[in-house]
Design an enzyme around this catalytic site. Sequence first.
Site, PDB file in Angstrom:
ATOM      1  CB  CYS A  38      12.992  19.416 -12.265  1.00  0.00           C
ATOM      2  SG  CYS A  38      12.958  21.098 -12.916  1.00  0.00           S
ATOM      3  CB  ALA A  71       2.209  25.971 -19.837  1.00  0.00           C
TER       4      ALA A  71
END
Length: 397
Positions: A334, A212
Amino acid sequence: MTPAARVQSAIKILDTIIDRAGNKGAPADRVVSDWARANRYAGSKDRRAIRELVYGAIRACGPIPETGRAAMLRLVEGQPALAELFDGSTYGPPAIGRNEAAALGGVAAPWVIRHLGKSWISGDEAEALLDRAPLDIRVNSLKVSRDTLEVPETGEKLLAPDALRYPSGTQVEQWPAFRDGRIEVQDHGSQWACRAVAARPGETVIDLCAGAGGKTLALAAAMDNRGVLIASDTDRNRLSRLRPRAEKAGASMIERILLDPGKELAPLSQYRGKADAVLVDAPCSGTGTWRRNPEARWRLDKPELLKFSETQANLIRIAAQLVKPGGRIIYVTCSLLNEEGSDRIAAFLTVHKDWTATPLDLPIGRPHGVEGAQGTRLTPFHDGTDGFFIAQLTLRQ
């Protein structure tokens, strides 16, 4: 709602979360939101209290529990006062049986713990993965500086020059500064991952897994809206969210390119060998984000971890074909598992002799990985950020 009714509602929500996690269905936050929409009688205080119970129980459990009640009983062990609410009242949970077992505690399932240990995450480092995360924002330098930003609450200035920190739950989405694009919610560690790209005005930069566009927006600000910035992804829905975000942020230089899975290079062919930098923010297990998504521990399995590793290796190979001589790949996950971090860098360098792992000059994190293939690792315990592995690969000229 009575306190006992809140506990019983939390148990029902946990039952749904457990079922969805086992079947790779909707995530916990969506389950909680769906429950709130379907039960309008619950007031705002009820919803907040139930959410706290749900996420408290998720954090208290290690492996995925069998039932929501077992998960709640695990929370009771840490908060004994909750036991009084198992009172068998009309809307409350039945009394706790004498031999009724609670779910198992711990950081995660045993096999995940072993993988974390092999990746040098144990003890306090592992426990910190389940702390509650603060809320960090990035001040959008295309519109305002951190020093001139006007917001309702004063945040803590962090090491990243555009970063401010607030307590978890701060409703920044309701602030005018958020609505008009002067600030974005972005973890401090994620901001350093963007700064590791060292994107400069006039460069050609590709965000290969833009999603996004949170990191894309940070890159646009670093480039001062000058140069070529490509945001690409295979997920049409996520990529479509970038347009309104970019307009709000004043990031006018971003070009979005939808990729075809398995044929990612075709839409990017005009940039082959031309990019100054490619950011590979690769899909991963998310072990570094458990503070925000503790239920993600229950979704991870060995086949999925293997699939992530294969995807990450493929993305680095794609990025390598886009970079010009002297250019760079910034690889980010991550995750705190070596399989998704330093192992991927070492494996790539073993085959691609014209590339080198170049140390990152970051004032945060610690070196991680084998000699010659090191990156930088950030952890919640050591750095107060989400967990990240960041590495820079440079193509020799």
